[in-house]
Design a protein around this motif. Structure first.
Motif, PDB file in Angstrom:
ATOM      1  N   SER A   1       0.840  -1.192   0.000  1.00 39.78           N
ATOM      2  CA  SER A   1       0.000   0.000   0.000  1.00 39.78           C
ATOM      3  C   SER A   1       0.878   1.246   0.000  1.00 39.78           C
ATOM      4  O   SER A   1       2.051   1.203   0.391  1.00 39.78           O
ATOM      5  CB  SER A   1      -0.895   0.000   1.246  1.00 39.78           C
ATOM      6  OG  SER A   1      -1.567   1.231   1.385  1.00 39.78           O
TER       7      SER A   1
ATOM      8  N   ALA B   1      -3.246  -7.978   4.038  1.00 39.38           N
ATOM      9  CA  ALA B   1      -4.156  -9.067   3.666  1.00 39.38           C
ATOM     10  C   ALA B   1      -3.347 -10.174   2.997  1.00 39.38           C
ATOM     11  O   ALA B   1      -2.533  -9.907   2.107  1.00 39.38           O
ATOM     12  CB  ALA B   1      -5.249  -8.582   2.729  1.00 39.38           C
TER      13      ALA B   1
ATOM     14  N   PHE C   1      -8.707  -6.581  -1.990  1.00 39.20           N
ATOM     15  CA  PHE C   1      -8.045  -5.990  -0.827  1.00 39.20           C
ATOM     16  C   PHE C   1      -7.099  -4.866  -1.241  1.00 39.20           C
ATOM     17  O   PHE C   1      -7.025  -3.827  -0.580  1.00 39.20           O
ATOM     18  CB  PHE C   1      -7.298  -7.062  -0.043  1.00 39.20           C
ATOM     19  CG  PHE C   1      -8.170  -7.873   0.867  1.00 39.20           C
ATOM     20  CD1 PHE C   1      -8.493  -7.419   2.135  1.00 39.20           C
ATOM     21  CD2 PHE C   1      -8.685  -9.104   0.469  1.00 39.20           C
ATOM     22  CE1 PHE C   1      -9.304  -8.157   2.988  1.00 39.20           C
ATOM     23  CE2 PHE C   1      -9.491  -9.847   1.303  1.00 39.20           C
ATOM     24  CZ  PHE C   1      -9.803  -9.376   2.567  1.00 39.20           C
ATOM     25  N   GLN C   2      -6.388  -5.074  -2.334  1.00 39.07           N
ATOM     26  CA  GLN C   2      -5.450  -4.052  -2.803  1.00 39.07           C
ATOM     27  C   GLN C   2      -6.187  -2.754  -3.136  1.00 39.07           C
ATOM     28  O   GLN C   2      -5.726  -1.650  -2.823  1.00 39.07           O
ATOM     29  CB  GLN C   2      -4.684  -4.582  -4.020  1.00 39.07           C
ATOM     30  CG  GLN C   2      -3.582  -3.669  -4.520  1.00 39.07           C
ATOM     31  CD  GLN C   2      -4.008  -2.845  -5.709  1.00 39.07           C
ATOM     32  OE1 GLN C   2      -4.787  -3.307  -6.545  1.00 39.07           O
ATOM     33  NE2 GLN C   2      -3.504  -1.622  -5.800  1.00 39.07           N
TER      34      GLN C   2
ATOM     35  N   ARG D   1      -8.749  -1.623  -1.755  1.00 37.90           N
ATOM     36  CA  ARG D   1      -9.209  -0.981  -0.513  1.00 37.90           C
ATOM     37  C   ARG D   1      -8.037  -0.474   0.324  1.00 37.90           C
ATOM     38  O   ARG D   1      -8.209  -0.129   1.485  1.00 37.90           O
ATOM     39  CB  ARG D   1     -10.044  -1.957   0.310  1.00 37.90           C
ATOM     40  CG  ARG D   1     -11.559  -1.888   0.057  1.00 37.90           C
ATOM     41  CD  ARG D   1     -11.945  -2.125  -1.358  1.00 37.90           C
ATOM     42  NE  ARG D   1     -13.407  -2.225  -1.533  1.00 37.90           N
ATOM     43  CZ  ARG D   1     -13.974  -2.513  -2.683  1.00 37.90           C
ATOM     44  NH1 ARG D   1     -13.247  -2.750  -3.761  1.00 37.90           N
ATOM     45  NH2 ARG D   1     -15.283  -2.555  -2.791  1.00 37.90           N
TER      46      ARG D   1
ATOM     47  N   PHE E   1      -5.142  -2.083   1.206  1.00 32.04           N
ATOM     48  CA  PHE E   1      -4.369  -3.054   1.977  1.00 32.04           C
ATOM     49  C   PHE E   1      -3.017  -3.309   1.303  1.00 32.04           C
ATOM     50  O   PHE E   1      -2.899  -3.229   0.077  1.00 32.04           O
ATOM     51  CB  PHE E   1      -5.109  -4.386   2.075  1.00 32.04           C
ATOM     52  CG  PHE E   1      -6.247  -4.418   3.050  1.00 32.04           C
ATOM     53  CD1 PHE E   1      -6.167  -5.186   4.200  1.00 32.04           C
ATOM     54  CD2 PHE E   1      -7.424  -3.700   2.819  1.00 32.04           C
ATOM     55  CE1 PHE E   1      -7.226  -5.240   5.103  1.00 32.04           C
ATOM     56  CE2 PHE E   1      -8.487  -3.740   3.709  1.00 32.04           C
ATOM     57  CZ  PHE E   1      -8.387  -4.514   4.856  1.00 32.04           C
TER      58      PHE E   1
ATOM     59  N   THR F   1      -0.994  -6.271   0.220  1.00 32.16           N
ATOM     60  CA  THR F   1      -1.610  -7.553  -0.108  1.00 32.16           C
ATOM     61  C   THR F   1      -0.586  -8.557  -0.637  1.00 32.16           C
ATOM     62  O   THR F   1       0.309  -8.203  -1.402  1.00 32.16           O
ATOM     63  CB  THR F   1      -2.725  -7.334  -1.150  1.00 32.16           C
ATOM     64  OG1 THR F   1      -3.547  -6.250  -0.720  1.00 32.16           O
ATOM     65  CG2 THR F   1      -3.582  -8.561  -1.301  1.00 32.16           C
TER      66      THR F   1
ATOM     67  N   CYS G   1      -4.339  -7.181  10.390  1.00 31.67           N
ATOM     68  CA  CYS G   1      -4.196  -8.116   9.272  1.00 31.67           C
ATOM     69  C   CYS G   1      -5.515  -8.828   9.026  1.00 31.67           C
ATOM     70  O   CYS G   1      -6.308  -9.035   9.950  1.00 31.67           O
ATOM     71  CB  CYS G   1      -3.097  -9.129   9.613  1.00 31.67           C
ATOM     72  SG  CYS G   1      -2.831 -10.387   8.350  1.00 31.67           S
ATOM     73  N   TRP G   2      -5.744  -9.176   7.769  1.00 34.35           N
ATOM     74  CA  TRP G   2      -6.859 -10.026   7.371  1.00 34.35           C
ATOM     75  C   TRP G   2      -6.304 -11.253   6.655  1.00 34.35           C
ATOM     76  O   TRP G   2      -5.226 -11.203   6.051  1.00 34.35           O
ATOM     77  CB  TRP G   2      -7.775  -9.284   6.404  1.00 34.35           C
ATOM     78  CG  TRP G   2      -8.759  -8.367   7.057  1.00 34.35           C
ATOM     79  CD1 TRP G   2      -8.489  -7.264   7.822  1.00 34.35           C
ATOM     80  CD2 TRP G   2     -10.181  -8.462   6.981  1.00 34.35           C
ATOM     81  NE1 TRP G   2      -9.647  -6.666   8.219  1.00 34.35           N
ATOM     82  CE2 TRP G   2     -10.704  -7.376   7.711  1.00 34.35           C
ATOM     83  CE3 TRP G   2     -11.056  -9.338   6.350  1.00 34.35           C
ATOM     84  CZ2 TRP G   2     -12.071  -7.155   7.842  1.00 34.35           C
ATOM     85  CZ3 TRP G   2     -12.420  -9.121   6.471  1.00 34.35           C
ATOM     86  CH2 TRP G   2     -12.917  -8.041   7.222  1.00 34.35           C
TER      87      TRP G   2
ATOM     88  N   CYS H   1     -18.142 -10.532  -1.314  1.00 37.03           N
ATOM     89  CA  CYS H   1     -16.943 -10.331  -0.493  1.00 37.03           C
ATOM     90  C   CYS H   1     -16.619  -8.844  -0.369  1.00 37.03           C
ATOM     91  O   CYS H   1     -16.232  -8.362   0.705  1.00 37.03           O
ATOM     92  CB  CYS H   1     -15.758 -11.083  -1.092  1.00 37.03           C
ATOM     93  SG  CYS H   1     -15.888 -12.890  -0.995  1.00 37.03           S
TER      94      CYS H   1
ATOM     95  N   LEU I   1     -16.392  -6.658   3.071  1.00 39.75           N
ATOM     96  CA  LEU I   1     -15.187  -5.921   3.447  1.00 39.75           C
ATOM     97  C   LEU I   1     -15.503  -4.441   3.645  1.00 39.75           C
ATOM     98  O   LEU I   1     -15.038  -3.825   4.619  1.00 39.75           O
ATOM     99  CB  LEU I   1     -14.102  -6.106   2.382  1.00 39.75           C
ATOM    100  CG  LEU I   1     -12.763  -5.400   2.664  1.00 39.75           C
ATOM    101  CD1 LEU I   1     -12.168  -5.852   3.983  1.00 39.75           C
ATOM    102  CD2 LEU I   1     -11.785  -5.654   1.510  1.00 39.75           C
TER     103      LEU I   1
END
Length: 224
Positions: free
Chosen positions: A20, A28, A53-54, A56, A58, A60, A102-103, A203, A207
């Motif tokens: 990020s 993530a 995730f990227q 948003r 994160f 990743t 972390c996720w 998903c 999130l």
């Protein structure tokens, strides 16, 4: 998206990594399906979860378990793959020491590994478990499940029958202090044939809700 090689317990592991722009962004890790049945980090669902995730913000990582692609070692029936996942999290945390949260997201076999990683790493605050297989794998280690998350599966899944997934969800619903969100996609099989976009949309909705502070109970931070 840089290709990366990092050290794992059985040799080098191959991954794809996207940091990020924010120094303290959450991490993530995305875990792929069964290595002996064609599962790799380039699985379409794994690939799209990575970009979810990227997008948003994160940092990743997705990677190949031991013995897949350029990752060294041989399939180890879950124990070694869990060690691989822990090593992957160690590696990315070493690059991002300011990342506090972390996720973990896993699909099929990867869901089983991800839930085990969740039990061992208190910094994991959220999970996505896609088509877990409690009919094949023992999930009794979730005693109790320490974090809120999403369990999503298909109504027509013959690999992970809905009634078995429902049994797992029912057990988790009895636990206090967490919120388990369950989504059953009507007509979806284990591979989400013709339902792939619907899966990723669900998903993404989950999130986004979590990032707004919804669908999870406030809880004291677990210590590492």
């Amino acid at each position: 998206m840089p290709e990366v090689i990092f050290n794992g317990p059985a040799g080098r592991l191959e991954g794809r990594y996207q940091p990020s722009t924010e120094k303290n962004a959450p991490i993530a890790i995305i875990l792929h399906p069964h290595p002996q049945f064609g599962g790799t980090m380039n699985n379409k669902i794994v690939y799209d979860l990575f970009y979810l995730f990227q997008s948003r913000g994160f940092t990743t990582l997705r990677f190949n378990f031991r013995g897949i692609g350029r990752s060294q070692g041989a399939f180890d029936h879950g124990a070694g793959e869990l060690s691989d996942a822990a090593a992957a999290l160690d590696w990315i945390q070493s690059l991002h020491p300011d990342s506090k949260n972390c996720w973990v997201a896993g699909y099929s076999f990867g869901a089983w590994i991800g839930m085990q990683l969740l039990m061992r790493r208190p910094e994991i605050e959220g999970f996505m478990s896609i088509s877990p297989q409690p009919n094949l794998y023992d999930f009794s280690f979730l005693a109790p499940c320490p974090s809120s998350g999403l369990i999503i599966h298909g109504s027509d899944d013959r690999v992970a029958p809905p009634q078995d997934v429902q049994g797992l969800v029912d057990k988790l619903h009895t636990q206090k202090g967490i919120t388990i969100t369950q989504k059953t996609l009507p007509g979806a099989n284990h591979f989400y044939s013709n339902m792939h976009e619907t899966l990723i949309e669900e998903c993404a909705e989950y999130l986004d809700a979590r990032l707004r502070g919804e669908l999870a109970e406030a809880r004291p931070k677990r210590l590492r």
